[in-house]
Motif scaffolding. Sequence first.
Motif, PDB file in Angstrom:
ATOM      1  N   SER A 212      -0.722   7.432  -4.746  1.00  0.00           N
ATOM      2  CA  SER A 212      -1.264   6.364  -3.909  1.00  0.00           C
ATOM      3  C   SER A 212      -1.659   5.190  -4.787  1.00  0.00           C
ATOM      4  O   SER A 212      -2.424   5.358  -5.739  1.00  0.00           O
ATOM      5  CB  SER A 212      -2.495   6.857  -3.140  1.00  0.00           C
ATOM      6  OG  SER A 212      -2.149   7.974  -2.350  1.00  0.00           O
ATOM      7  N   ILE A 213      -1.127   4.015  -4.476  1.00  0.00           N
ATOM      8  CA  ILE A 213      -1.557   2.810  -5.179  1.00  0.00           C
ATOM      9  C   ILE A 213      -1.595   1.643  -4.191  1.00  0.00           C
ATOM     10  O   ILE A 213      -0.997   1.711  -3.125  1.00  0.00           O
ATOM     11  CB  ILE A 213      -0.619   2.424  -6.352  1.00  0.00           C
ATOM     12  CG1 ILE A 213       0.769   2.018  -5.841  1.00  0.00           C
ATOM     13  CG2 ILE A 213      -0.468   3.540  -7.344  1.00  0.00           C
ATOM     14  CD1 ILE A 213       1.612   1.323  -6.889  1.00  0.00           C
ATOM     15  N   THR A 214      -2.325   0.605  -4.565  1.00  0.00           N
ATOM     16  CA  THR A 214      -2.267  -0.624  -3.778  1.00  0.00           C
ATOM     17  C   THR A 214      -2.082  -1.791  -4.734  1.00  0.00           C
ATOM     18  O   THR A 214      -2.515  -1.747  -5.877  1.00  0.00           O
ATOM     19  CB  THR A 214      -3.570  -0.881  -2.990  1.00  0.00           C
ATOM     20  OG1 THR A 214      -4.656  -0.854  -3.918  1.00  0.00           O
ATOM     21  CG2 THR A 214      -3.782   0.129  -1.899  1.00  0.00           C
TER      22      THR A 214
ATOM     23  N   VAL B 125      -0.988   9.990 -10.370  1.00  0.00           N
ATOM     24  CA  VAL B 125      -1.893   9.012 -10.958  1.00  0.00           C
ATOM     25  C   VAL B 125      -3.070   9.770 -11.537  1.00  0.00           C
ATOM     26  O   VAL B 125      -3.766  10.489 -10.820  1.00  0.00           O
ATOM     27  CB  VAL B 125      -2.381   8.009  -9.901  1.00  0.00           C
ATOM     28  CG1 VAL B 125      -3.470   7.127 -10.485  1.00  0.00           C
ATOM     29  CG2 VAL B 125      -1.227   7.175  -9.400  1.00  0.00           C
TER      30      VAL B 125
ATOM     31  N   LEU C  50       1.579  -0.269 -14.238  1.00  0.00           N
ATOM     32  CA  LEU C  50       1.859   1.132 -13.970  1.00  0.00           C
ATOM     33  C   LEU C  50       2.318   1.696 -15.312  1.00  0.00           C
ATOM     34  O   LEU C  50       3.393   1.364 -15.797  1.00  0.00           O
ATOM     35  CB  LEU C  50       2.969   1.215 -12.928  1.00  0.00           C
ATOM     36  CG  LEU C  50       3.094   2.448 -12.063  1.00  0.00           C
ATOM     37  CD1 LEU C  50       1.794   2.705 -11.330  1.00  0.00           C
ATOM     38  CD2 LEU C  50       4.226   2.284 -11.080  1.00  0.00           C
TER      39      LEU C  50
ATOM     40  N   ARG D 198       0.857  -1.178   0.000  1.00  0.00           N
ATOM     41  CA  ARG D 198       0.000   0.000   0.000  1.00  0.00           C
ATOM     42  C   ARG D 198       0.899   1.235   0.000  1.00  0.00           C
ATOM     43  O   ARG D 198       1.780   1.377   0.845  1.00  0.00           O
ATOM     44  CB  ARG D 198      -0.897   0.004   1.240  1.00  0.00           C
ATOM     45  CG  ARG D 198      -1.994   1.057   1.186  1.00  0.00           C
ATOM     46  CD  ARG D 198      -2.569   1.307   2.557  1.00  0.00           C
ATOM     47  NE  ARG D 198      -3.248   0.144   3.115  1.00  0.00           N
ATOM     48  CZ  ARG D 198      -4.532  -0.123   2.881  1.00  0.00           C
ATOM     49  NH1 ARG D 198      -5.236   0.667   2.112  1.00  0.00           N
ATOM     50  NH2 ARG D 198      -5.068  -1.188   3.418  1.00  0.00           N
TER      51      ARG D 198
ATOM     52  N   LYS E 295       7.336   6.619 -12.942  1.00  0.00           N
ATOM     53  CA  LYS E 295       7.035   5.211 -12.696  1.00  0.00           C
ATOM     54  C   LYS E 295       8.237   4.432 -12.177  1.00  0.00           C
ATOM     55  O   LYS E 295       8.106   3.608 -11.278  1.00  0.00           O
ATOM     56  CB  LYS E 295       6.441   4.556 -13.951  1.00  0.00           C
ATOM     57  CG  LYS E 295       7.306   4.638 -15.204  1.00  0.00           C
ATOM     58  CD  LYS E 295       6.483   4.208 -16.405  1.00  0.00           C
ATOM     59  CE  LYS E 295       7.335   3.877 -17.622  1.00  0.00           C
ATOM     60  NZ  LYS E 295       8.202   4.946 -18.113  1.00  0.00           N
TER      61      LYS E 295
ATOM     62  N   TYR F  68      -2.690   1.486 -13.344  1.00  0.00           N
ATOM     63  CA  TYR F  68      -2.634   2.907 -12.962  1.00  0.00           C
ATOM     64  C   TYR F  68      -1.940   3.661 -14.071  1.00  0.00           C
ATOM     65  O   TYR F  68      -0.917   3.204 -14.589  1.00  0.00           O
ATOM     66  CB  TYR F  68      -1.809   3.105 -11.678  1.00  0.00           C
ATOM     67  CG  TYR F  68      -2.458   2.530 -10.439  1.00  0.00           C
ATOM     68  CD1 TYR F  68      -3.335   3.301  -9.684  1.00  0.00           C
ATOM     69  CD2 TYR F  68      -2.176   1.241 -10.022  1.00  0.00           C
ATOM     70  CE1 TYR F  68      -3.913   2.797  -8.536  1.00  0.00           C
ATOM     71  CE2 TYR F  68      -2.752   0.716  -8.870  1.00  0.00           C
ATOM     72  CZ  TYR F  68      -3.623   1.495  -8.137  1.00  0.00           C
ATOM     73  OH  TYR F  68      -4.188   0.997  -7.007  1.00  0.00           O
TER      74      TYR F  68
ATOM     75  N   VAL G 124      -0.605  -5.791 -11.269  1.00  0.00           N
ATOM     76  CA  VAL G 124      -1.039  -4.417 -11.481  1.00  0.00           C
ATOM     77  C   VAL G 124      -0.077  -3.747 -12.443  1.00  0.00           C
ATOM     78  O   VAL G 124       1.138  -3.948 -12.360  1.00  0.00           O
ATOM     79  CB  VAL G 124      -1.063  -3.661 -10.136  1.00  0.00           C
ATOM     80  CG1 VAL G 124      -1.333  -2.189 -10.348  1.00  0.00           C
ATOM     81  CG2 VAL G 124      -2.108  -4.268  -9.216  1.00  0.00           C
TER      82      VAL G 124
ATOM     83  N   SER H 277      -7.122   5.168 -13.008  1.00  0.00           N
ATOM     84  CA  SER H 277      -6.844   3.785 -12.624  1.00  0.00           C
ATOM     85  C   SER H 277      -8.114   2.962 -12.745  1.00  0.00           C
ATOM     86  O   SER H 277      -9.210   3.505 -12.832  1.00  0.00           O
ATOM     87  CB  SER H 277      -6.316   3.731 -11.191  1.00  0.00           C
ATOM     88  OG  SER H 277      -7.317   4.167 -10.293  1.00  0.00           O
TER      89      SER H 277
END
Lengths: 315, 288, 625
Positions: C389-391, C589, C400, C362, C408, C582, C398, C592
């Motif tokens: 913010s990403i999870t 970001v 990017l 997270r 990135k 994302y 996932v 997403s």
Amino acid sequence: MIFIARRLVAAAVLLVIMSGAVFGLLYASPGSAEQVLLGTRVANEETRENIRQRYNLDEPLTTQYWLWAKDAVRLDFGESIRTGEPVLNAIKDRAQLSLRLGAYGFAVAFVAGIGLGVLAAMRNRSGIDRAVVSLSVVGASSPAFVTGVFLLYVFAVLLGWFPVFGQGEGAMDQLWHLTLPALTLAFGAAALLIRFTRAGMITALDQDYVTFARARGVSEGRVLFGYALRNAMIPVVTASTVLLAAMLTGAVLIEVTFALPGLGALLVDSVAFKDVLMVQGLTMLLAAVAILTNLLTDVLYLFADPRIRYTRVAP
Amino acid sequence: MTTLVGGPRARGRRRLLLRSTPLTVALSFGFIGILLFLAAFGPLLAPHGPGSLNLATGLTTPNGEFWFGTDDLGRDVFSRTIYGVRYALFGPVLIVVGAFVIGNVLGLAAGYRGGMLDASVMRWVDLMYAVPGLLVTIVLIGVLGASYLLAVVVLVVLTSPFDTRVIRGVTLEQRSLPYVEAARTLGLPVRAILFRHIFPNILPISFANAFLNFAFSLVALSALSFLGLGIGPGTADWGRMLSESRLLLFENPAAALAPGGMIVLTATSMNLIGDWLYDRLADRGRAR
Amino acid sequence: MRSNVGPLRGADGNGSLLEAVGLAIHSRIGGDQRTIVRSLDLSLDEAETVGIVGESGSGKSMTARALVGLLPSGLSARGEVRLDGNNILDLSQRELGRIRGSEVALVLQDPFTMLNPVTRCGDQVADGLVDAAGRRLGRRARREEASRRLAEVGIPETVDRYPFELSGGMRQRVAIAAALAGDPRILIADEPSTALDVTTQREILALLKSLQTSRSMALLLITHDLRVAFSTCDRIYVLYAGSLLEVGGAGAVEAEPLHPYTLGLLLSEPPGDRRLTELVAIPGSVPAADDVATMCPLAPRCQWAQSKCEVSHPPLNPVADNRLSACLRIDEIRAEMHSLRHNAERPAVVHHTAEASVPLVRVENLEKAFADASRRRGSPPVIALGGVSITVGVTESVGLVGESGSGKTTLARCLVGLETPTAGVITIDGVDASNYGSLSADQLRKLRRTVQIVFQDPYSSLNPLRTVGSALKEVLELHHKGGRNLEGGVAELLERVGLAASLSRRKPVALSGGERQRVAIARALAVQPRLIICDEPVSSLDVSVQAQILGLFRTLRDELGVGYLFITHDLAVVRQVVERVYVLYRGEVVESGPVETVLDHPQHAYTVRLVESVPRSASQQRPMR
């Protein structure tokens, strides 16, 4: 122009540090400062007292430095322990010869070094290239006193074209007498210049911008000088401090080898006689020259490379 | 700009190496071999002692007994030149080793750690670069008193910045390569990263540098001897011999030319080998 | 003036502006002669756009260089390159100098190295300008004309700027203007868009195409990307290991490739509009021309190869209208190839375990600023990440996505502790990983065994001095994985990534790019991580190898349940591997969501631009039935 200002400040700071080191030479010598300054003179109480007065030896160290530095700024480094002559006068007397030697040697080295360096790069891996590279390796491996002795042997002893020692009378004759020493100096300096120029030029000729310039029909002269050499000179400018150091060292050895009464010979004589005040004066001068050249290099660099000059960033 | 050194196909490469070694470099290796031999067995080969005076003979030109003639004190120039090999190798080797150790330690530390350490090390290196090294040595030795050991120590201090800068540069470059970053991410201890991964990759560079430093040190030490600041008077050191015999150019040129020639040949051999090593490394994708 | 568009194929020789016959290129290093290009026939008509398509090592760039007589030293060309009745290969450099610029000009790949760094852009354009009599122009005329030429490529304001002040796309425009300064009839462009960001790529290709039309000049485009060739060119030459394998009209080749290699290349290039059930890759890697001199160059990698393919070098033969192919068996396998393609292009259904799963990583409001070393001290720092913010969930993959400068890679480096963020919180499996420097040895070990990273460049990802086996063993030992039998552990890891155990004795130089990347993946797998961060893991690889590695990533996930944080600029690639994505733009970001939602129905203006920049052929641009 902030760049220049910062360099100026750095140079000033360096000069102050160097002056401290130079001042410290007096105390670094074995024996008391008083003993050192006395030199070979008769040591009675009166002369001792005079020396203590003249050089403020009774003051605290910081005060001594301060007073010394105040004089040094006015180029007053005291009197030679050996001859009693003011240090500045001795330097002035000898400077002209050294300057002429340096200028003569540099001119030869510059023309030969850059010229041969460019030639070797353009004929990369050919016989000419190998010959030039060999010459530069030998040049970089030959201390000035060996080159000097060999040149003397060949051109003065065997061929008799040039005088063996001495300075000569009149402008032409002096130039004549200076030729072998200057060539000796140039040999070592040209070796460095060949090396830097050739490497820079080979790198530049291999760059995409040179290929692309040719690929769109830009004239070969413009490609060589406007594109390749222009870029190759940037590392050469950066390396000029190394060149200066080599030339200063070379000049000292050459003056001794050819018995020329220049600053280098003066330094060696003063060192041999423990003439600390003279050494201080000469060292300070040397440091100032080195620092100034550094500064000059930075300015040159600024002209050579627009990337340093401008700080605008891509949108 | 990927890698320094490769490994397999080593046999093929070794064969290629032999073929591609330029004649000059091969000769340089040969010359260094002879020097090492002379350093070890020279005294057995030299026809005369280095200091044996022959006042009766006095100054002679090269002849059957004295191959390079004699100097003004009647000492055999040939024998003295052979004895000089030991001095010519000893001092420079000390300097090279000293600079190698200091340069590698400081260079690795500054390059890998970065930050304040790097900044201060590089400040020092820049300062030393701008200083005409030999002149500083002359002044220091002159003021502190002439001594060979002092000359060696001062030259170690003056030579190590060259090593430091080079090693720091390649360390910095290696450090940012993915293989080092992968090692860090995998949790390898710094010790292992530095000595198992980075150091072996930069070793060839410091090795090449050692040859260049040797040439520089030899030239510097002989210059000091020439000025009467290094080794004591009368010693069979090439610089000293040249200094004492340079006024004999008309009477017996060999007395000055032999030691002078040896200095140039030795330094040239070392420089040629060093340059060649550098070029070989550069061919594998490394810039100097 | 000039004639109209010539016949589709100018091989009859009459209408050709530029024609190569039996062009062969060799290099000589030491005593070894190596073949770069074996024998190539090529023709270029007036106002025509022709593409040479090939992977690295195909010889396409050296072909371009040979056509203008500018081969690097050590390389030599034989054969004929006819231009205006001259054979380019016979001309002196002086004579070539007159032809270059006025008849033919070459634009190179990298806009960052192609321009002279110390000369203003206007002056560089002006260097190629001459008046009607072939003399250099006067000072003022030069500047005016240079400005006009820069306006033609859309950037008149750069006349007094230095190249370092411009972005990559602008530099490429300056280069194009400079190449066109002498009004050449032929422009050769060697990968003109490859070094640029996707959105810029499209603009540069469009610019080239419009200049080609407005100046009615011939354009020879060298590219590794079939999609680019299809969308830009009239005719296509497919080059592989120094030999031409297929020649034909762009539309016809796209509709039905008539050589297994072209088909393989086409299928290796993942489509941007759907996820495929199975990624078809050409096995192995591109051989050196000399290693396949006496056989069909593709034979070692071709599923249809028979013994007759391995006994002689097949010539290019006419196989259909205006189509040439070097495949001996094309008539026999044509139907099979067709059905293979049909099956391969079937879309797959994406399984969503996504949002529901427990978060493993997270990242909250992560910020990272760099002091810019290239600028003066005290200048403001460069913001790489501005509150991201990403999870990433357990076993989740996932993506990017972003261009260079989007932050990135910085994010990836922060996650594994190669950079320390300026602000924000990273939590990995319950451990606060915002500052690796402050963690205990136990926590560090736990993090190392949770998250690993695979880098972009396979060539520098491995220590050149150490064998594959020792590199893997070192990691197994450190983390006490693989038990007592380290050799066995190494063999098992290699097998996992599709390599033979015998490879463990080799050093990296003896491996191809694809093999190195497999070793790098094996090394990351050695600690049995739960998440592998993949930083552009296929973008340095050849297209035919890319698909292999993407396939490997899919297999590993299915077999080991490892998750990925897949960082890429390539939308087509990301679509094949991840479930959620994302989109990163300038350190933030901007969008997403599930990968097909984001790519099929982009909301943010930047995502829209990104999706539109994916090169598509003419047929794909039409709406799907």
